[in-house]
Design a protein around this motif. Sequence first.
Motif, mmCIF file in Angstrom:
data_model
loop_
_atom_site.group_PDB
_atom_site.id
_atom_site.type_symbol
_atom_site.label_atom_id
_atom_site.label_comp_id
_atom_site.label_asym_id
_atom_site.label_seq_id
_atom_site.Cartn_x
_atom_site.Cartn_y
_atom_site.Cartn_z
ATOM 1 N N SER A 1 9.134 -15.014 9.621
ATOM 2 C CA SER A 1 8.903 -13.640 10.051
ATOM 3 C C SER A 1 10.029 -12.731 9.567
ATOM 4 C CB SER A 1 8.801 -13.563 11.577
ATOM 5 O OG SER A 1 7.688 -14.287 12.025
ATOM 6 N N GLY A 2 11.252 -13.207 9.629
ATOM 7 C CA GLY A 2 12.369 -12.423 9.116
ATOM 8 C C GLY A 2 12.281 -12.217 7.619
ATOM 9 N N MET A 3 11.823 -13.248 6.897
ATOM 10 C CA MET A 3 11.642 -13.104 5.452
ATOM 11 C C MET A 3 10.528 -12.101 5.141
ATOM 12 S SD MET A 3 12.270 -17.117 4.390
ATOM 13 C CE MET A 3 10.943 -17.110 3.271
ATOM 14 N N THR A 4 9.506 -12.053 5.968
ATOM 15 C CA THR A 4 8.430 -11.076 5.775
ATOM 16 C C THR A 4 8.950 -9.667 5.981
ATOM 17 O OG1 THR A 4 6.788 -12.689 6.505
ATOM 18 C CG2 THR A 4 6.133 -10.383 6.536
ATOM 19 N N VAL A 5 9.805 -9.456 6.973
ATOM 20 C CA VAL A 5 10.387 -8.133 7.202
ATOM 21 C C VAL A 5 11.203 -7.700 5.981
ATOM 22 C CG1 VAL A 5 12.053 -6.857 8.596
ATOM 23 C CG2 VAL A 5 10.383 -8.317 9.708
ATOM 24 N N VAL A 6 11.979 -8.604 5.421
ATOM 25 C CA VAL A 6 12.773 -8.274 4.229
ATOM 26 C C VAL A 6 11.860 -7.948 3.054
ATOM 27 C CG1 VAL A 6 14.395 -9.220 2.555
ATOM 28 C CG2 VAL A 6 14.777 -9.579 4.981
ATOM 29 N N ALA A 7 10.817 -8.749 2.855
ATOM 30 C CA ALA A 7 9.882 -8.497 1.759
ATOM 31 C C ALA A 7 9.168 -7.164 1.937
ATOM 32 C CB ALA A 7 8.862 -9.629 1.673
ATOM 33 N N MET A 8 8.828 -6.813 3.180
ATOM 34 C CA MET A 8 8.172 -5.532 3.437
ATOM 35 C C MET A 8 9.096 -4.372 3.100
ATOM 36 S SD MET A 8 6.149 -6.250 6.982
ATOM 37 C CE MET A 8 5.517 -4.590 7.100
ATOM 38 N N MET A 9 10.353 -4.489 3.474
ATOM 39 C CA MET A 9 11.298 -3.410 3.168
ATOM 40 C C MET A 9 11.479 -3.260 1.664
ATOM 41 S SD MET A 9 12.112 -1.818 5.801
ATOM 42 C CE MET A 9 13.343 -0.802 5.038
ATOM 43 N N LEU A 10 11.585 -4.372 0.951
ATOM 44 C CA LEU A 10 11.744 -4.292 -0.497
ATOM 45 C C LEU A 10 10.511 -3.688 -1.158
ATOM 46 C CD1 LEU A 10 13.507 -7.667 -1.322
ATOM 47 C CD2 LEU A 10 14.477 -5.368 -1.421
ATOM 48 N N LEU A 11 9.325 -4.071 -0.705
ATOM 49 C CA LEU A 11 8.104 -3.520 -1.283
ATOM 50 C C LEU A 11 7.971 -2.028 -1.021
ATOM 51 C CD1 LEU A 11 5.426 -6.264 -0.575
ATOM 52 C CD2 LEU A 11 6.092 -5.366 -2.786
ATOM 53 N N ALA A 12 8.393 -1.579 0.141
ATOM 54 C CA ALA A 12 8.217 -0.175 0.499
ATOM 55 C C ALA A 12 9.279 0.730 -0.104
ATOM 56 C CB ALA A 12 8.217 -0.020 2.019
ATOM 57 N N VAL A 13 10.472 0.218 -0.321
ATOM 58 C CA VAL A 13 11.593 1.081 -0.712
ATOM 59 C C VAL A 13 11.904 1.013 -2.199
ATOM 60 C CG1 VAL A 13 14.048 1.488 -0.340
ATOM 61 C CG2 VAL A 13 12.585 0.963 1.588
ATOM 62 N N GLY B 1 0.804 -1.221 0.000
ATOM 63 C CA GLY B 1 0.000 0.000 0.000
ATOM 64 C C GLY B 1 0.832 1.265 0.000
ATOM 65 N N THR B 2 2.044 1.203 0.512
ATOM 66 C CA THR B 2 2.909 2.386 0.472
ATOM 67 C C THR B 2 3.238 2.768 -0.961
ATOM 68 O OG1 THR B 2 4.926 1.054 0.688
ATOM 69 C CG2 THR B 2 3.954 1.914 2.720
ATOM 70 N N ARG B 3 3.366 1.788 -1.860
ATOM 71 C CA ARG B 3 3.633 2.075 -3.270
ATOM 72 C C ARG B 3 2.379 2.581 -3.960
ATOM 73 N NH1 ARG B 3 7.878 3.491 -2.830
ATOM 74 N NH2 ARG B 3 8.373 3.647 -4.969
ATOM 75 N N VAL B 4 1.233 1.983 -3.630
ATOM 76 C CA VAL B 4 -0.017 2.332 -4.292
ATOM 77 C C VAL B 4 -0.502 3.722 -3.880
ATOM 78 C CG1 VAL B 4 -2.446 1.657 -4.525
ATOM 79 C CG2 VAL B 4 -0.673 -0.083 -4.536
ATOM 80 N N SER B 5 -0.328 4.072 -2.618
ATOM 81 C CA SER B 5 -0.872 5.325 -2.105
ATOM 82 C C SER B 5 0.085 6.500 -2.218
ATOM 83 C CB SER B 5 -1.270 5.148 -0.645
ATOM 84 O OG SER B 5 -0.110 4.986 0.156
ATOM 85 N N ALA B 6 1.177 6.349 -2.914
ATOM 86 C CA ALA B 6 2.152 7.440 -3.033
ATOM 87 C C ALA B 6 1.501 8.652 -3.694
ATOM 88 C CB ALA B 6 3.355 6.989 -3.847
ATOM 89 N N GLY B 7 1.562 9.786 -3.004
ATOM 90 C CA GLY B 7 1.020 11.029 -3.522
ATOM 91 C C GLY B 7 -0.450 11.247 -3.232
ATOM 92 N N SER B 8 -1.105 10.337 -2.553
ATOM 93 C CA SER B 8 -2.526 10.502 -2.266
ATOM 94 C C SER B 8 -2.723 10.987 -0.833
ATOM 95 C CB SER B 8 -3.271 9.188 -2.483
ATOM 96 O OG SER B 8 -2.924 8.256 -1.481
ATOM 97 N N ARG B 9 -3.978 11.233 -0.500
ATOM 98 C CA ARG B 9 -4.301 11.672 0.865
ATOM 99 C C ARG B 9 -4.036 10.593 1.901
ATOM 100 N NH1 ARG B 9 -10.082 14.645 0.836
ATOM 101 N NH2 ARG B 9 -9.340 16.708 0.233
ATOM 102 N N ALA B 10 -4.159 9.350 1.499
ATOM 103 C CA ALA B 10 -4.018 8.225 2.429
ATOM 104 C C ALA B 10 -2.573 7.820 2.664
ATOM 105 C CB ALA B 10 -4.804 7.033 1.909
ATOM 106 N N GLU B 11 -1.630 8.516 2.058
ATOM 107 C CA GLU B 11 -0.231 8.101 2.147
ATOM 108 C C GLU B 11 0.274 8.081 3.589
ATOM 109 O OE1 GLU B 11 4.070 9.080 0.073
ATOM 110 O OE2 GLU B 11 2.449 10.532 -0.083
#
Length: 98
Positions: free
Chosen positions: A67-79, A25-35
Amino acid sequence: MAFISSCAVLALIALHLIAVAAAWGTRVSAGSRAEGFVWLAFVLGMVAVGCCAWYCHQPDSGLGLPSGMTVVAMMLLAVVDFSRTHEPDHSGGQTHLS
């Protein structure tokens, strides 16, 4: 292996899926009110999954690695900006020196 109830495993899976959805959602909401709200949900999800990874990092349970793999995936998706990987280079062969 330590006994973990199926309800607890389902809750952990749901937590991880919601956290990954917040990262996406951080990628999808970039520039919107919900960011701002989505970034807050992302940070809270990172904290929750990080605490889960830290708590579950025992040799008996085996839940620390996912859980550690999820943290890595979250960072990659967000950054990482995945939309720029398929666009051609428009420099025309020129190099720009600063």
